[in-house]
Design an enzyme around this catalytic site. Structure first.
Site, short mmCIF file in Angstrom:
data_model
loop_
_atom_site.label_atom_id
_atom_site.label_comp_id
_atom_site.label_asym_id
_atom_site.label_seq_id
_atom_site.Cartn_x
_atom_site.Cartn_y
_atom_site.Cartn_z
CB SER A 94 -8.49 -1.37 -2.42
OG SER A 94 -7.17 -0.96 -2.10
CG HIS A 98 -2.35 10.02 0.75
ND1 HIS A 98 -1.20 9.46 1.28
CD2 HIS A 98 -2.63 9.30 -0.38
CE1 HIS A 98 -0.81 8.46 0.50
NE2 HIS A 98 -1.65 8.34 -0.50
CG HIS A 108 -3.57 -0.02 2.23
ND1 HIS A 108 -3.28 -1.27 2.75
CD2 HIS A 108 -4.10 -0.22 1.01
CE1 HIS A 108 -3.63 -2.19 1.87
NE2 HIS A 108 -4.12 -1.59 0.80
CG HIS A 177 14.02 -0.07 -2.37
ND1 HIS A 177 12.72 -0.47 -2.14
CD2 HIS A 177 13.97 1.28 -2.47
CE1 HIS A 177 11.92 0.58 -2.12
NE2 HIS A 177 12.66 1.66 -2.31
#
Length: 304
Positions: A94, A98, A108, A177
């Site tokens: 994984s 940045h 990612h 959200h």
């Protein structure tokens, strides 16, 4: 050869980690990865490679882990209750990168393999993974290149595979959200165990090996773009969305923490610097506004 071969998977993952780190080191030209090996309390362990404060990459983390346990955490069995009370092995690579330059996207990627087993029963196994792109200042040609690589690597495995896993990526990397995509997507798949081991392993290798093909040309194209303090501040603001997703919605983060993984390795996905601003809205027509209007579009077909 269609039998389960954990050794082949592990060998591929370790080589993939080395290859990606070598390429990122070469691109950066200033800093090298530092290695940290660790052991898991219930068996296995991993190695984490971290590059910090580079010329191009402010922080890059590339993890390999291979852990064992007697009970899968809830993040792994919520969608598969039949896996409750299974012992397991989980391995994967994984990464999160940045960049310093706001014109280079964050990215990612992840490829992973699970084997679960109950006493006196056959093993249950599956692959998962994918890669996705999170720009701060969007370039349509970069996004088209990203998705073209994704489509082309999927093509040998079925005409519908790219669309299926592209849509899954759009659905997964979504901040519910905020009703907002995290970025411009890519590929995401999970619980892949059909039609056989060879097909699934070959596809996972294609995804892992395709990551550099998708990302490196974008870095090379954007690394000399000049940027201002204003651009940097917007980048740091948008990094806040990355943090929100990883800490609120990401199953990989939850799995790592719930399974007792090394916290520092799990949280290398976090950006080194980030900021929040209450109720921020970019001015219409600006480059910042175009990220929202032209790129953060849920389920957009970039290859029309």
């Amino acid at each position: 050869m269609n039998h389960l071969d954990i050794y082949r998977v592990k060998t591929f993952l370790l080589k993939l980690q080395e290859t990606i780190c070598q390429k990122i080191t070469h691109l950066d030209g200033k800093k090298k990865f530092l290695e940290k090996r660790w052991e898991h309390s219930t068996g296995g362990g991993g190695r984490s490679y971290i590059l910090s404060q580079g010329a191009i990459f402010e922080q890059a983390g590339v993890n390999f882990s291979h852990i064992q346990g007697t009970q899968l955490p809830s993040s792994a069995i919520d969608n598969c209750p039949e896996l409750k009370d299974c012992c397991y092995q989980a391995m994967g690579v994984s990464l999160v990168i940045h960049p310093l330059n706001p014109y280079i996207p964050t990215t990612h990627a992840n490829v992973r393999f699970f084997v679960a087993k109950k006493k006196d029963q056959n093993s249950i196994w599956w692959f998962g993974g994918g890669f996705d792109l999170t720009p701060y200042y969007g370039f349509e040609e970069d996004v088209i290149h990203w998705h073209t690589v994704a489509r082309d690597l999927c093509a040998p495995y079925g005409s519908d595979i790219y669309t299926k896993y592209k849509n899954w990526c759009d659905e997964y990397f979504f901040l519910k959200h905020r009703n907002e995509p995290r970025g411009v997507g890519g590929l995401f798949y999970d619980y892949l165990n059909q039609p056989n081991f060879e097909y699934c392993f070959n596809f996972t290798q294609s995804v892992g090996n395709g990551f550099l093909e998708a990302y490196v040309p974008i870095v090379l194209k954007r690394r000399k773009c000049t940027w201002s303090k204003k651009k940097r501040q917007f980048q740091l603001y948008r990094r806040g969305r990355y943090v929100e997703f990883n800490l609120v919605w990401d199953r990989g983060t939850l799995f790592g923490l719930q399974s007792g993984g090394r916290t520092e390795s799990i949280l290398i996905s976090m950006p080194p610097l980030v900021r929040w601003e209450h109720d921020y809205h970019p001015k219409p027509g600006t480059e910042e506004a175009k990220l929202y209007t032209n790129f953060l579009i849920s389920k957009k077909d970039w290859l029309k």
